[in-house]
Design an enzyme around this catalytic site. Sequence first.
Site, PDB file in Angstrom:
ATOM      1  N   LYS A 177       0.844  -1.192   0.000  1.00 19.16           N
ATOM      2  CA  LYS A 177       0.000   0.000   0.000  1.00 19.16           C
ATOM      3  C   LYS A 177       0.872   1.232   0.000  1.00 19.16           C
ATOM      4  O   LYS A 177       1.845   1.306   0.753  1.00 19.16           O
ATOM      5  CB  LYS A 177      -0.857  -0.023   1.283  1.00 19.16           C
ATOM      6  N   LYS A 221       5.525   2.495   8.337  1.00 25.86           N
ATOM      7  CA  LYS A 221       4.281   3.137   8.815  1.00 25.86           C
ATOM      8  C   LYS A 221       3.201   2.088   9.056  1.00 25.86           C
ATOM      9  O   LYS A 221       2.514   2.115  10.075  1.00 25.86           O
ATOM     10  CB  LYS A 221       3.754   4.150   7.775  1.00 25.86           C
ATOM     11  N   LYS A 276       4.967   2.085  -3.225  1.00 25.69           N
ATOM     12  CA  LYS A 276       4.991   3.500  -3.633  1.00 25.69           C
ATOM     13  C   LYS A 276       5.111   3.569  -5.146  1.00 25.69           C
ATOM     14  O   LYS A 276       5.707   2.677  -5.760  1.00 25.69           O
ATOM     15  CB  LYS A 276       6.190   4.215  -3.005  1.00 25.69           C
ATOM     16  N   THR A 279      -3.841  13.035   7.878  1.00 31.94           N
ATOM     17  CA  THR A 279      -2.423  13.134   8.262  1.00 31.94           C
ATOM     18  C   THR A 279      -2.269  14.166   9.372  1.00 31.94           C
ATOM     19  O   THR A 279      -1.625  13.911  10.403  1.00 31.94           O
ATOM     20  CB  THR A 279      -1.556  13.511   7.044  1.00 31.94           C
ATOM     21  N   ASN A 330      -1.297  20.922   2.671  1.00 32.10           N
ATOM     22  CA  ASN A 330      -2.339  20.031   3.200  1.00 32.10           C
ATOM     23  C   ASN A 330      -2.069  19.695   4.665  1.00 32.10           C
ATOM     24  O   ASN A 330      -2.920  19.918   5.530  1.00 32.10           O
ATOM     25  CB  ASN A 330      -2.399  18.759   2.340  1.00 32.10           C
ATOM     26  N   SER A 387      -6.627   5.620   4.998  1.00 37.09           N
ATOM     27  CA  SER A 387      -6.706   4.893   3.718  1.00 37.09           C
ATOM     28  C   SER A 387      -7.104   3.445   3.967  1.00 37.09           C
ATOM     29  O   SER A 387      -7.897   2.864   3.220  1.00 37.09           O
ATOM     30  CB  SER A 387      -5.342   4.899   3.013  1.00 37.09           C
TER      31      SER A 387
END
Length: 411
Positions: A67, A91, A103, A187, A218, A345
């Site tokens: 992911k 993570k 990624k 986040t 963001n 997510s």
Amino acid sequence: MNDMLTSTQLVIAEALRTLGYGEEMIDLLKEPMRLLTVRIPVRMDDGKTRVFLGYRAQHNDAVGPTKGGVRFHPDVNEIEVKALSIWMTLKCGIADLPYGGGKGGIICDPRKMSFRELERLSRGYVRAISQIVGPNKDIPAPDVMTNSQIMAWMMDEYSRIREFDSPGFITGKPLVLGGSLGRESATARGVAIMIDEALNKKGIPLSNARVVIQGFGNAGSFLAKFMHDAGAKVIGISDVNAALYNEDGLDIESLLDRRDSFGTVTNLFRDTISNEELLQLDCDVLVPAAIENQITADNAEKIKAKIIVEAANGPTTLEGTRIITDRDILLVPDVLASAGGVIVSYFEWVQNNQGYYWSESEVETKLKDMMVRGFNQVYEVHTRRKVNMRLAAYMVGVRKAAEASRLRGWV
Ligand code: NAD
């Protein structure tokens, strides 16, 4: 960029050795298991074809599907994509998600492309990588300069290839296409939770805290709002051009109103300071939320914050980490602090798989549980094993992938 992969590999190796794993495990986990390079032909608006270079890295899928986001940026390169896929494993490991890290990226400049060109590029990328991705194989998401519209095109293209609707193929989608409430600010919300935990350890109430945030995009802007709403005093913020400082607290509401979509606002003010000065302000919490390599051997001695919470990826170098730790500044490392995005997510993917959607408060409560559990685990390893917070986070993060690889009989 080479440094980013090399320093990640150094800490991964140290973490695995400290956990008692041998050289074979280091050999397996120091690089992605799979890296696909693709060339994507795109018909541009002027009728000519341009060929774009893209990547998808899958670090380790022993725990479950991989992911991680897809970035569209002129500086995307193989080394960066590899390092970022390893960070995603860390993570996911810290948050205890049933995923490995992945990624992707495409070398392009979306600011210079039309809406339709971006759509053709997004669809072309999915066609190029479709063999190795999927809701149970590898699940992409937004990253630098990609957004929910791009996720929608990618999901649609994948659904067409597979001939059924596949919302779980990608996360960060618009709400009407199966996105999750709370994803956009996840986040920053996660970083805010980490600030609260770190302040607790230092005995400082959030409502008295003085916070400095580098970056007003963001992550930085949502965080400034959350800090402001919680009664903390945001005394400094910055963007790529300059920084703003007011020891009595900045007017965050007005700055949020006036920022543009790229997170710039300081150009509207004459009385500014530099980003370097911002990092050295006297404060309780410093949050680098812009770019990498901001706290280094050159300025780590001059940092006056009591706590550093890394919202950005890689804002502190290894030497910077050593100096910060020696000075007893509490560092909450990126692989822990910025995990809120991948956690929500994961919630989006779970909701897609169930076809049942949660309320925003449900998302926030579950996010808080996972972030706090991750913080406690990392902090416990940091104090019990007497290792710095970054190494502690790597130890917690890599353990699950290593153990799953061992139990599958790979090593
Ligand atoms: P963004 O593009 O929305 O905003 C970036 C901000 O940093 C802008 O205010 C920009 O002006 C500023 N900036 C750019 N270059 C700078 C420089 N040289 N010096 C000072 N400021 C500079 O990006 P974002 O999504 O907020 O991400 C910020 C960081 O957080 C990145 O490192 C990103 O990888 C990391 N991150 C973001 C998310 C997320 O969900 N947004 C998740 C995990 C990690």
